[in-house]
Design an enzyme around this catalytic site. Structure first.
Site, mmCIF file in Angstrom:
data_model
loop_
_atom_site.group_PDB
_atom_site.id
_atom_site.type_symbol
_atom_site.label_atom_id
_atom_site.label_comp_id
_atom_site.label_asym_id
_atom_site.label_seq_id
_atom_site.Cartn_x
_atom_site.Cartn_y
_atom_site.Cartn_z
ATOM 1 N N ASP A 46 27.709 26.621 55.730
ATOM 2 C CA ASP A 46 26.869 25.868 56.044
ATOM 3 C C ASP A 46 25.923 23.859 55.775
ATOM 4 O O ASP A 46 26.040 23.795 55.082
ATOM 5 C CB ASP A 46 25.541 26.499 55.974
ATOM 6 C CG ASP A 46 25.064 26.280 54.287
ATOM 7 O OD1 ASP A 46 24.987 25.421 53.301
ATOM 8 O OD2 ASP A 46 26.119 27.057 53.354
ATOM 9 N N GLU A 138 14.394 30.202 48.555
ATOM 10 C CA GLU A 138 15.273 30.603 47.215
ATOM 11 C C GLU A 138 14.873 29.896 45.960
ATOM 12 O O GLU A 138 14.983 29.322 45.192
ATOM 13 C CB GLU A 138 16.613 29.497 47.288
ATOM 14 C CG GLU A 138 15.967 28.340 48.520
ATOM 15 C CD GLU A 138 17.548 27.151 48.179
ATOM 16 O OE1 GLU A 138 17.878 26.751 47.327
ATOM 17 O OE2 GLU A 138 18.281 27.471 49.587
#
Length: 245
Positions: A46, A138
């Site tokens: 990513d 997150e």
């Protein structure tokens, strides 16, 4: 006999971590600069603008010992109005290589969830074969009021994304956020878990666990600096379940 017994116990204690990790077949891959769990066959990365200019042709052809990069997730948006500076270029160029591509939104707890969802929708057009949208959840913020409303706001964001694209988004998160917000509340969504310290993932819903981000220190031809590495941990037949049809 007592001495032999003690030696056996010591050997078992010493070898137990090796036995546990060996089930994942952790193997150092020189060209990637890290160990990969070769129990699984589908590996990916990513990226965002922090990775600077990417040569996607080189990324696609980074192969060693039959291990290759098969998919990529690309940062699209963050918060209410931030759009990743390199998203459009990375989105187009990665598609040309044949990599399975996905786009993710970094969720900002203090920001309006409706405007965050709209930011992503305005930025990302998904095509057949792409991964479903990804919510990068997150952080939870430091403000008590923000935290109190966070789960409902996350649900608002997800519902807008789900209604627009007609698919359930993937939730990217870590163990702490998973236990506090996801488990028992958002169990029907595919999971992408970040965990860099464990030899294997435990304590998650195996039916929903799809992707494991296991390292931030990988190297890939065509990308400067370190790259996040991920692996698809579900059975290969489930790959289509998290792609646009």
């Amino acid at each position: 006999m007592r001495g032999l017994y003690v030696l056996i116990v010591i050997a078992l204690i010493t070898l137990y971590p090796v036995y546990v990790s060996d089930g994942q077949r952790w193997t150092y891959i020189d060209s990637f600069g890290i160990k990969l769990p070769l129990r699984y066959n589908i590996h990916g990365i990513d990226v965002s603008h922090h990775n600077e200019q990417i040569d996607w042709h080189k990324v696609k052809h980074s192969i060693e010992d039959k291990v290759e990069i098969s998919f990529c997730f690309i940062k699209a948006t963050e918060g209410e109005d931030l759009k990743d500076a390199d998203f459009e270029k990375n989105w187009k160029e990665s598609r040309k290589t044949g990599l399975i591509r996905g786009a993710y939104h970094f969720y900002v707890p203090r920001a309006n969830p409706v405007e965050q969802a709209q930011n992503f929708i305005e930025s990302v057009v998904l095509e057949e074969g792409d991964f479903v949208p990804v919510l990068d959840f997150e952080i939870q913020g430091t403000n008590k009021r923000v935290r109190a409303n966070l789960l409902e706001n996350i649900k608002t964001f997800i519902n807008i994304i789900e209604n627009h694209y007609g698919v359930k988004p993937i939730i990217y998160t870590n163990g702490h956020i998973y236990k506090q917000y996801i488990k028992g509340n958002l169990d029907k969504y595919p999971l992408w878990i970040s965990n860099y310290d464990s030899q294997k993932l435990e304590g998650y819903d195996d039916a929903r666990l799809m992707i494991w981000q296991h390292s931030t220190d990988g190297k890939v031809d065509g990308i400067r600096g370190n790259v996040d590495f991920n692996v698809f941990v579900a059975s290969k037949s489930h790959l289509d379940d998290i792609c646009i049809k």
